[in-house]
Write a protein that holds these residues in place. Structure first.
Motif, short mmCIF file in Angstrom:
data_model
loop_
_atom_site.label_atom_id
_atom_site.label_comp_id
_atom_site.label_asym_id
_atom_site.label_seq_id
_atom_site.Cartn_x
_atom_site.Cartn_y
_atom_site.Cartn_z
N THR B 1 17.65 -6.00 -11.48
CA THR B 1 17.43 -4.57 -11.26
C THR B 1 16.31 -4.37 -10.26
N GLN B 2 16.57 -3.52 -9.30
CA GLN B 2 15.54 -3.24 -8.30
C GLN B 2 14.90 -1.90 -8.58
N THR B 3 13.61 -1.82 -8.40
CA THR B 3 12.88 -0.57 -8.59
C THR B 3 12.00 -0.31 -7.39
N VAL B 4 11.73 0.95 -7.16
CA VAL B 4 10.88 1.37 -6.07
C VAL B 4 9.87 2.37 -6.62
N SER B 5 8.62 2.20 -6.25
CA SER B 5 7.57 3.08 -6.74
C SER B 5 6.76 3.65 -5.58
N GLN B 6 6.62 4.96 -5.58
CA GLN B 6 5.77 5.62 -4.60
C GLN B 6 4.63 6.26 -5.40
N SER B 7 3.47 5.70 -5.26
CA SER B 7 2.37 6.05 -6.16
C SER B 7 1.80 7.44 -5.94
N ASP B 8 1.97 7.99 -4.75
CA ASP B 8 1.42 9.31 -4.47
C ASP B 8 2.53 10.35 -4.50
N ALA B 9 2.42 11.29 -5.43
CA ALA B 9 3.43 12.35 -5.50
C ALA B 9 3.22 13.38 -4.40
N HIS B 10 1.94 13.60 -4.05
CA HIS B 10 1.64 14.63 -3.07
C HIS B 10 0.45 14.18 -2.22
N VAL B 11 0.59 14.35 -0.91
CA VAL B 11 -0.48 14.03 0.04
C VAL B 11 -0.69 15.23 0.94
N THR B 12 -1.94 15.62 1.11
CA THR B 12 -2.28 16.69 2.04
C THR B 12 -3.11 16.10 3.17
N VAL B 13 -2.75 16.44 4.39
CA VAL B 13 -3.42 15.85 5.54
C VAL B 13 -3.57 16.90 6.64
N PHE B 14 -4.69 16.83 7.37
CA PHE B 14 -4.91 17.75 8.47
C PHE B 14 -4.07 17.33 9.68
N GLU B 15 -3.60 18.33 10.39
CA GLU B 15 -2.83 18.06 11.60
C GLU B 15 -3.68 17.26 12.57
N GLY B 16 -3.10 16.21 13.11
CA GLY B 16 -3.81 15.33 14.03
C GLY B 16 -4.41 14.11 13.35
N ASP B 17 -4.57 14.16 12.05
CA ASP B 17 -5.08 13.01 11.32
C ASP B 17 -3.96 12.01 11.04
N SER B 18 -4.36 10.82 10.61
CA SER B 18 -3.38 9.80 10.26
C SER B 18 -3.01 9.92 8.79
N VAL B 19 -1.87 9.31 8.46
CA VAL B 19 -1.42 9.33 7.08
C VAL B 19 -0.74 8.00 6.76
N GLU B 20 -0.91 7.55 5.52
CA GLU B 20 -0.20 6.36 5.05
C GLU B 20 0.43 6.70 3.69
N LEU B 21 1.70 6.43 3.59
CA LEU B 21 2.44 6.66 2.35
C LEU B 21 2.81 5.31 1.76
N ARG B 22 2.49 5.13 0.50
CA ARG B 22 2.66 3.82 -0.12
C ARG B 22 4.01 3.69 -0.81
N CYS B 23 4.55 2.49 -0.69
CA CYS B 23 5.82 2.16 -1.34
C CYS B 23 5.73 0.72 -1.83
N ASN B 24 5.99 0.53 -3.10
CA ASN B 24 6.04 -0.82 -3.67
C ASN B 24 7.39 -1.01 -4.36
N TYR B 25 7.92 -2.19 -4.26
CA TYR B 25 9.24 -2.44 -4.81
C TYR B 25 9.18 -3.65 -5.74
N SER B 26 10.20 -3.74 -6.56
CA SER B 26 10.34 -4.88 -7.45
C SER B 26 11.78 -5.37 -7.36
N TYR B 27 11.92 -6.58 -6.82
CA TYR B 27 13.25 -7.18 -6.73
C TYR B 27 13.09 -8.63 -6.40
N GLY B 28 13.89 -9.47 -7.02
CA GLY B 28 13.71 -10.90 -6.85
C GLY B 28 14.42 -11.51 -5.66
N GLY B 29 15.37 -10.81 -5.10
CA GLY B 29 16.17 -11.41 -4.03
C GLY B 29 15.83 -10.85 -2.67
N SER B 30 16.76 -11.04 -1.75
CA SER B 30 16.58 -10.55 -0.39
C SER B 30 16.97 -9.09 -0.33
#
Lengths: 116, 115
Positions: B1-30
């Protein structure tokens, strides 16, 4: 290229009525997918066709839900005896053949189903 | 079974600033990883994908993502956000084995760009 077309965009049904949702994939795409989106469950896979053949329906509820792809230009998702918990946005996606490349899926705008 | 987790439900950022959205997964294969964007009331639009090769992939509209096998992550970044980037972002994973091409999605991250 009109993209993936889904009709209707909105559908309201009474409890117990039948709902049929239509999807027209992008011309030339051989893979068609159906997903369901709700606030509580998020995006859930329902079923997948390749070259019109059903390949994976592991996400389909066992009762009341069925999907067909009678020709390469459209697929339908039918829900019999709709229940309030079936209310969701139903998304259709299509992609090129998946065997030779990991092609991205192109999504339609969705059909918002509301069951009263 | 593969799962995907995005730890941040909501991100607020000023226009022109940088942003990073996190994604972690769980799966044993390719696997095959991708990011999609969904503007309010619209369908999902593809941003970028990774399967193999250079772990940093470029996508549309200045987005890029970096794959890390050791961290089981596929984070999305943009150096300078625009107001039109306000949307929900979904990370998705697909097994490269078997016949099914189904995508498993994360919970989504709502990005709000403010001026």
């Amino acid at each position: 290229n009109a993209g993936v077309i889904q009709t209707p965009r909105h559908k309201v049904t009474g409890k117990g009525q039948e709902a049929t949702l239509w999807c027209e994939p992008i011309s030339g795409h051989s893979a068609v997918f159906w997903y369901r989106q709700t606030i509580v469950q998020g995006l859930e896979f329902l079923t997948y066709f390749r070259n019109q053949a059903p390949i994976d329906d592991s996400g389909m509820p066992k009762e009341r839900f069925s999907a067909q792809m009678p020709n390469q230009s459209h697929s339908t998702l039918k829900i019999q005896s709709t229940q309030p918990q079936d209310s969701a946005v139903y998304l259709c996606a299509s992609s090129l053949d998946l065997q030779n490349n990991y092609a991205e899926q192109f999504f339609g705008p969705g059909t918002r189903l509301t069951v009263l | 079974t593969q799962t995907v987790s995005q730890s941040d439900a909501h991100v607020t950022v000023f226009e022109g600033d940088s942003v990073e959205l996190r994604c972690n997964y769980s799966y044993g294969g390719s696997i095959y990883l991708s990011w999609y964007i969904q503007h309010h009331g619209r369908g999902l639009q593809f941003l970028l994908k990774y399967y193999s090769g250079n772990p940093v992939v470029q996508g549309v509209n200045g987005f890029e993502a970096e794959f890390s096998k050791s961290d089981s992550s596929f984070h999305l970044r943009k150096a300078s956000v625009h107001w039109s980037d306000s949307a929900v972002y979904f990370c998705a994973v697909r097994s490269t084995g078997g016949l099914s091409g189904k995508l498993t999605f994360g919970e989504g991250t709502q990005v709000t760009v403010i001026s």
